[in-house]
Design a protein around this motif. Structure first.
Motif, short mmCIF file in Angstrom:
data_model
loop_
_atom_site.label_atom_id
_atom_site.label_comp_id
_atom_site.label_asym_id
_atom_site.label_seq_id
_atom_site.Cartn_x
_atom_site.Cartn_y
_atom_site.Cartn_z
N VAL A 1 45.47 41.68 37.41
CA VAL A 1 44.70 40.88 36.45
C VAL A 1 44.60 41.59 35.10
N ASP A 2 44.43 42.90 35.11
CA ASP A 2 44.35 43.62 33.85
C ASP A 2 45.64 43.47 33.05
N HIS B 1 47.76 41.07 33.16
CA HIS B 1 47.83 39.71 32.59
C HIS B 1 46.86 39.55 31.42
N ASN B 2 45.75 40.31 31.46
CA ASN B 2 44.76 40.19 30.39
C ASN B 2 45.22 40.81 29.08
#
Lengths: 459, 434
Positions: free
Chosen positions: A23-24, A26-27
């Motif tokens: 997720v990081d 993608h962030n």
């Protein structure tokens, strides 16, 4: 492999400051540009200048592409990382190191938020004029890297006019100092001049020295309404010809006026073809004179109505309408492509005319507003990126917008930068020789091409 | 894997809302969590990007997305500040429901929501019993604030200084009533909300006193249920819908002009979230929900706008009491109500309002957020505490009992001796002896 990489950076910045989960990653794959995201291997957040230098050195040693990211508000893809690269977050490097009232300068770390900095400066009775639209969140490092502009560009200039010096890290992690705290300084090459607008491709900023100016003592704002676009742009030229340089001179087209009115009910005339928002500032007596003269010019050339703000509340109303422009347009369709093609101000009527034809030709909705005084327009294309057929037309329309801007003697970008979005047009504006020069310069400074590769001049 | 398909399918339903985000990042300027952590995954833009990735199946880690999604106070600051009008709260509430459907509700929450909240009578009984015995487990720490802390270590309570359960909840001290319109010509239905009922009955008593004084008829049934936001924000849509249905049974058919609450969270939930989430309910219920939600109003807004209360003519002697007012997110950012509570405080000439810095910045409570992320919640709360104390006020006022709990905890832990009051309590003081 990625575990090993995380460990390597954790040794420099500490465990909590390496972000490597799915997720990081993608962030930190996107910014505010309408471009496809690219997944980095990880993001790191140095908390000290030393750690920042070591991160740069390590990336170079490992041949890892490095993209510095402040608040990620870039509109040209300048903060979209390279696939598998490292994103360096400047959020923890956010100290205002010095605001010197006697010598009128300030020293900041790169992660300082622009509006916070401007407010701190104002508290001390001084003025930092550059005011990009994203200033509430954008960082000083980002502003310098992109040479950000703003509403006050006409009279007060843009970010480059305020950078007196800086220190930055080269790819080996060596600290390079350039410029000084003095108004005059011709020591060494003007490297900070080179760094401004270099979009993170030549070095990683550490501290920036910024010029401050005295704030204007008075200001006066007005709104001039036109039933004809030609008259509006003629007015812009006439004001400048009268040797008056307003602090701001903003333009809004009929589509934008109607959309803002529907959204904000600001009392704008929906039957107008164009309106100008004008503010003069300076010494009170000069402001009175200039405001009267601007009003007279507007009337002479044929403004159908002029509303002069009587007080701060009315002044605020004038600017509310302008501030609502992007918000209002952004709500019409899901995707908002905000461009910043810029032409010499005498060419504004030609540019606006061309934009109307382009909208018609590609069956697109384009609202145009922007900084008429400096020729920096924001044609804003309202679309839906999920509609592939339409988005293909959007891309073709953007190509044509830049062709027109260049043919009118204009430029690809007034204030958003080139990044990934416009690198393919670069050769059209500056020619092959300039591209090669820039590429040789970059190759010498960054032999492994790790510093924000793919930006400005492409791969 | 088929469940994952289902989750993706559900997320596609909110695709139109997701794509409205143009990634401008302006939400970073106002997000209280982002102010503390600076992480993209902690701000609306980052969460929306992750949900889009999940819907597009480029992210394989729904647990990671859920974790980011849960780190949100649902304060609505991002939505209020969004240039493109992205409905962040709608997105987050719906996405939480989808992800909770995927993962299931944690056992403790399941027990509380489905066992207790769905059975208001049982809920009342259990907490009634608990209030009798709480002295065994807690000890008072701050007389002024009336706060307590745990005598023995407790996972749930941690080091909190909390307002104890009232000896007698509102539904014990004030009997059900259904009084007719008096000289005001108005009648309210009084939705007191769980926290006022069980922890701050004094606020409910103040509401009743003010209504009686101004000749406002009151319909106050005791069978009312929780507004449902604790369940919904945890993704438990089933419990939420049952609670809405329970409340509809009690209120929908009754005669009154305004549904009044002294709780910012209840007000904004009934006004905004009930109709939003009623999409799937039967048409008649949906219509009733819409009718009821149109009638709901915060107590201060009701008194100022509808009753038209004006500054009380009471004798003032000595220095006025300095009070500072905290804007609950659910009142100011969600409903735009900020002038009325201040006006109501201003109706008591014994008080002087002193504004704090960042009066409308979140206190860090965020309902169950404070339970799951106490450390982060405390860091945000500490700023609020510092801003309150810097005003020199001796009273901190706010319109949301959940904010009162959080602010009380922060002040109490810092050893401050401010009192916490609801604006309606401050106004009710002017009616003493009348």
């Amino acid at each position: 492999m990625s575990n090993h990489l995380s460990q390597k950076f954790e040794e420099i910045v500490g465990t909590g400051n390496v972000l490597a989960s799915e997720v990081d990653r993608h962030n930190y794959a996107y910014d505010a540009a309408v471009l496809p995201p690219q997944l980095p291997a990880l993001a790191v957040r140095p908390e000290t200048p030393e750690a920042l230098g070591r991160v740069v050195k390590t990336c170079n040693e490992l041949g890892l592409p490095l993209t510095v990211r402040g608040s990620g508000t870039n509109l040209s893809g300048g903060t979209i990382p390279s696939e598998g690269g490292v994103v360096v977050l400047t959020g923890a490097l956010n100290k205002i190191i010095e605001i010197n009232e006697a010598d009128m300068y300030a020293v900041v770390q790169t992660g300082v938020v622009t509006a916070k900095f401007a407010a701190e400066v104002a508290k001390r009775g001084l003025f930092y004029p550059p005011d990009p639209g994203s200033q509430a969140v954008s960082t000083m490092g980002g502003n310098v890297a992109e040479n950000a502009g703003g509403l006050r560009g006409l009279k007060y200039g843009v970010t480059k006019d305020y950078v007196m010096g800086m220190s930055f890290y080269d790819v080996d992690g060596e600290l390079v100092k350039t410029g000084s705290r003095t108004v005059k300084c011709v020591t060494g090459m003007n490297l900070h001049g080179l760094m401004v607008g270099s979009e993170g491709t030549l070095g990683v900023f550490n501290e920036i020295i910024l010029k401050l100016v005295p704030p204007p003592k008075a200001s006066k704002a007005m709104m001039a309404i036109f039933d004809d676009l030609g008259k509006a742009s003629e007015t812009v030229a006439a004001i400048i010809a009268a040797k008056i340089v307003p602090a701001t001179l903003e333009y809004m087209d009929d589509f934008t006026i109607k959309t803002v009115e529907d959204f904000a009910h600001a009392g704008l005339p929906t039957d107008a073809k164009a309106l100008l928002l004008i503010e003069v500032d300076g010494h009170p007596a000069q402001v009175e004179d200039e405001a009267a003269e601007v009003e007279a010019i507007c009337k002479r050339i044929g403004a159908t109505r002029i509303q002069v703000a009587k007080d701060a509340v009315e002044r605020n109303k004038v600017w509310e309408a302008r501030r609502a422009a992007l918000s209002a347009l952004a709500r019409v369709r899901p995707t908002t492509v905000l461009e910043d093609a810029t032409v010499p101000r005498s060419k504004i009527p030609a540019m606006v005319g061309a934009l109307e034809k382009i909208a018609e030709k590609y069956k697109l909705t384009i609202g145009t507003f922007g900084h008429a005084g400096d020729g920096n327009l924001h044609p804003t294309i309202l679309t839906d990126k999920r509609d592939h057929a339409e988005f293909t037309r959007v891309e073709a329309a953007i190509d044509e917008i830049f062709d027109v801007a260049l043919s009118l003697g204009g430029t690809l970008s007034g204030e958003h930068g080139i990044g990934m979005a416009k690198s393919k047009y670069m050769v059209k504006e500056v020619g092959q020789g300039s591209i090669m020069y820039a590429k040789r310069l970059k190759a010498a400074m960054d032999p492994k091409n790790i510093l924000n590769p793919g930006k400005i001049t492409g791969a | 894997m088929s469940e994952m398909r289902q989750l993706v399918g559900l997320l596609k339903q909110i695709d139109d809302q997701l794509v409205a985000c143009m990634r401008c990042g302006m939400c970073q300027a106002v997000c209280p969590i982002y102010a503390e952590t600076g992480l993209e995954g902690h701000v609306a833009r980052g969460k929306i990007a992750l949900l889009e990735c999940l819907a597009d199946e480029v992210i394989k880690d729904p647990a990671g997305v859920k974790e980011r999604l849960d780190a949100c106070l649902l304060c609505g600051s991002c939505q209020a500040n969004c240039p493109s009008g992205v409905k962040a709260l709608d997105i987050f509430l719906k996405a939480r429901a989808f992800l909770t459907g995927y993962y299931g509700l944690p056992p403790v929450k399941r027990a509380i929501f489905r066992g207790l909240l769905q059975n208001p009578k049982l809920f009342d009984t259990v907490l009634g019993v608990a209030s009798k015995f709480q002295g065994l487990f807690t000890k008072p720490v701050n007389d002024m604030l009336g706060s307590s802390c745990a005598r023995v270590f407790s996972d749930l309570i941690g080091g909190r200084h909390f307002a104890p359960l009232a000896d007698k909840p509102l539904h014990d001290v004030a009997t059900q009533r259904d009084t007719p319109r008096g000289h005001s010509g108005l009648k309210i239905a009084f939705f007191y909300g769980c926290v006022v009922d069980k922890m701050f009955p004094r606020i409910g008593e103040a509401v009743l006193k003010v209504c009686d004084h101004h000749g406002v008829g009151v319909f106050m049934p005791h069978a009312q249920a929780c507004c449902g936001i604790p369940a919904l924000s945890s993704g438990d849509r089933e419990t939420f819908e049952k609670l809405v249905a329970l409340n509809m049974k009690v209120f929908a058919e009754s005669d009154f002009d305004v549904l009044v609450t002294p709780c910012a969270t209840c007000t904004s939930t009934i006004k905004k979230i009930w109709p939003l989430m009623a999409e799937d309910l039967p048409a008649t219920t949906r219509y009733q929900v819409k009718e009821l939600s149109a009638k709901v109003k915060d107590i201060s807004a009701f008194l100022i706008q509808d009753v038209g209360v004006t500054p009380a003519d009471v004798a003032v002697s000595g220095e006025p009491v300095t009070v500072t007012y905290h804007d609950p997110c659910h009142l100011k950012k969600s409903l735009g109500v900020s002038a009325e509570p201040r006006a109501l405080i201003g109706c008591n000439p014994r008080y002087k309002l002193q504004e704090m810095d960042g009066a409308d910045s979140c206190c860090g409570s965020g309902g169950s957020f404070t339970l799951q992320h106490y450390d982060l919640s405390k860091r945000i709360g500490k700023r609020k505490r510092d801003n309150i104390v810097a005003t020199g006020a001796t009273v901190a006022a706010t319109s949301c009992p959940a904010c009162m709990l959080q602010i009380g905890d922060m002040l109490s832990q810092a050893g401050d001796t401010l009192a916490i009051r609801h604006p309606v309590e401050i106004y009710a003081e002017t009616l003493a002896g009348r």
